[in-house]
Write a protein that holds these residues in place. Sequence first.
Motif, PDB file in Angstrom:
ATOM      1  N   SER A 157       0.822  -1.204   0.000  1.00  0.00           N
ATOM      2  CA  SER A 157       0.000   0.000   0.000  1.00  0.00           C
ATOM      3  C   SER A 157       0.858   1.256   0.000  1.00  0.00           C
ATOM      4  O   SER A 157       1.883   1.330   0.686  1.00  0.00           O
ATOM      5  CB  SER A 157      -0.915   0.030   1.228  1.00  0.00           C
ATOM      6  N   THR A 166      -6.941   0.361  -6.610  1.00  0.00           N
ATOM      7  CA  THR A 166      -7.619   0.823  -5.409  1.00  0.00           C
ATOM      8  C   THR A 166      -7.745  -0.334  -4.426  1.00  0.00           C
ATOM      9  O   THR A 166      -7.838  -1.496  -4.812  1.00  0.00           O
ATOM     10  CB  THR A 166      -9.014   1.385  -5.719  1.00  0.00           C
ATOM     11  N   THR A 167      -7.743  -0.008  -3.151  1.00  0.00           N
ATOM     12  CA  THR A 167      -7.812  -1.030  -2.119  1.00  0.00           C
ATOM     13  C   THR A 167      -8.464  -0.445  -0.880  1.00  0.00           C
ATOM     14  O   THR A 167      -8.753   0.753  -0.826  1.00  0.00           O
ATOM     15  CB  THR A 167      -6.406  -1.575  -1.774  1.00  0.00           C
ATOM     16  N   GLY A 168      -8.700  -1.287   0.101  1.00  0.00           N
ATOM     17  CA  GLY A 168      -9.239  -0.828   1.369  1.00  0.00           C
ATOM     18  C   GLY A 168      -9.394  -1.995   2.318  1.00  0.00           C
ATOM     19  O   GLY A 168      -9.710  -3.117   1.890  1.00  0.00           O
ATOM     20  N   GLN A 192     -11.044  -4.522   4.945  1.00  0.00           N
ATOM     21  CA  GLN A 192     -12.422  -4.988   5.058  1.00  0.00           C
ATOM     22  C   GLN A 192     -12.504  -6.103   6.097  1.00  0.00           C
ATOM     23  O   GLN A 192     -11.661  -7.003   6.129  1.00  0.00           O
ATOM     24  CB  GLN A 192     -12.911  -5.500   3.701  1.00  0.00           C
ATOM     25  N   SER A 235      -9.522  -5.475   0.472  1.00  0.00           N
ATOM     26  CA  SER A 235     -10.742  -5.871  -0.240  1.00  0.00           C
ATOM     27  C   SER A 235     -10.448  -6.639  -1.521  1.00  0.00           C
ATOM     28  O   SER A 235     -11.271  -7.439  -1.979  1.00  0.00           O
ATOM     29  CB  SER A 235     -11.577  -4.624  -0.559  1.00  0.00           C
ATOM     30  N   GLU A 289     -18.674  -2.706   4.262  1.00  0.00           N
ATOM     31  CA  GLU A 289     -17.873  -2.234   3.143  1.00  0.00           C
ATOM     32  C   GLU A 289     -16.444  -1.978   3.616  1.00  0.00           C
ATOM     33  O   GLU A 289     -16.181  -1.917   4.815  1.00  0.00           O
ATOM     34  CB  GLU A 289     -18.481  -0.937   2.583  1.00  0.00           C
ATOM     35  N   PRO A 290     -15.482  -1.816   2.687  1.00  0.00           N
ATOM     36  CA  PRO A 290     -14.142  -1.392   3.107  1.00  0.00           C
ATOM     37  C   PRO A 290     -14.245  -0.127   3.960  1.00  0.00           C
ATOM     38  O   PRO A 290     -14.995   0.796   3.618  1.00  0.00           O
ATOM     39  CB  PRO A 290     -13.428  -1.124   1.783  1.00  0.00           C
ATOM     40  N   LYS A 328     -10.108   3.920   2.318  1.00  0.00           N
ATOM     41  CA  LYS A 328      -9.761   3.793   0.909  1.00  0.00           C
ATOM     42  C   LYS A 328      -8.301   4.144   0.714  1.00  0.00           C
ATOM     43  O   LYS A 328      -7.792   5.090   1.298  1.00  0.00           O
ATOM     44  CB  LYS A 328     -10.608   4.713   0.026  1.00  0.00           C
ATOM     45  N   TYR A 383      -4.577   3.022  -1.990  1.00  0.00           N
ATOM     46  CA  TYR A 383      -4.056   2.518  -3.259  1.00  0.00           C
ATOM     47  C   TYR A 383      -2.915   1.553  -3.002  1.00  0.00           C
ATOM     48  O   TYR A 383      -2.126   1.738  -2.069  1.00  0.00           O
ATOM     49  CB  TYR A 383      -3.512   3.664  -4.123  1.00  0.00           C
ATOM     50  N   ASN A 418     -11.421  -2.622  -9.259  1.00  0.00           N
ATOM     51  CA  ASN A 418     -10.365  -1.954  -8.499  1.00  0.00           C
ATOM     52  C   ASN A 418      -9.417  -1.153  -9.384  1.00  0.00           C
ATOM     53  O   ASN A 418      -8.398  -0.639  -8.914  1.00  0.00           O
ATOM     54  CB  ASN A 418      -9.547  -2.986  -7.707  1.00  0.00           C
TER      55      ASN A 418
END
Length: 275
Positions: free
Chosen positions: A102, A118-120, A122, A197, A216-217, A220, A222, A263
């Motif tokens: 990340s 994109t990531t997050g 969860q 996620s 949800e994640p 947020k 990257y 993503n």
Amino acid sequence: MTRLSMFSGFAALLAIGSAQAAELPAEIKQAGTLRLTVNSTYAPMEYRDPATNELVGLDIDLAGELAKRLGGLKIVWSETPFAELIPSLQTKRADFIISGISDRSSRRETADFIDYLTTGPQFFVMAGSEAKAATDLCGKKVGTTRSTSFPVEIDKWSKQNCEAVGNPAIQYVPGENSIDVRNQLKQGRIDAAVQGSETLPYAQSQEAGKYRIVGEPFAKGYQGIMFRKDDAALREAVAEKLKAMIADGSYKAILDKWGLGSNAVAEPLMNAAPQ
């Protein structure tokens, strides 16, 4: 995302977009190889195929396509624990890092990121868990990989959503990697877990009916390709090729292959993550 971080990301995008025929560093061009190090425990980003023991994953495919476009470079892969990825870059054992890592402000003190996914974080639980909403995890034991940004994100979420309304804090339990964390969950040593996620659909497909995502994640961010600060030439060359891959659809095809088309980023971003 703040106005400042939006502006920074936009400015970085302009910088990448204006790069003119970026040149590879001479030593890489002469050697004809890229030395890349991964932590192969983070499916579907990078992992060993159980059937063939081959190194596979989204990052593996993406790096392979980048290497081809950078003049047909051969990739020499090595593997290391996640906590050793950054040291491997700093000590020049790796030319860059593309391994589910990340983009974080604390990591940008000595490195730059070209963000490509994109990531997050969860929450997820065993399918039979009584937890229905993320707030049901207040006061529970929640595991995640110790060397990621997720412990900080869990603490922040707990303060805002548990402690602020008088509920007990989440009890963070560290793990060595995502496999270790899932094993702790299956063994009942933790009540829930946190992963990026982008990894959970794959985990669910591999162990059908075992896990259930909760909510949800809750942040947020990257994932990025990580470069040493003094390797601007290599960074710009990779960014230029990634931009071309996005434009011609090959980037999206790789993400779709691994079930992560949603993503995708619209353009490569430099150091765009706000945290």
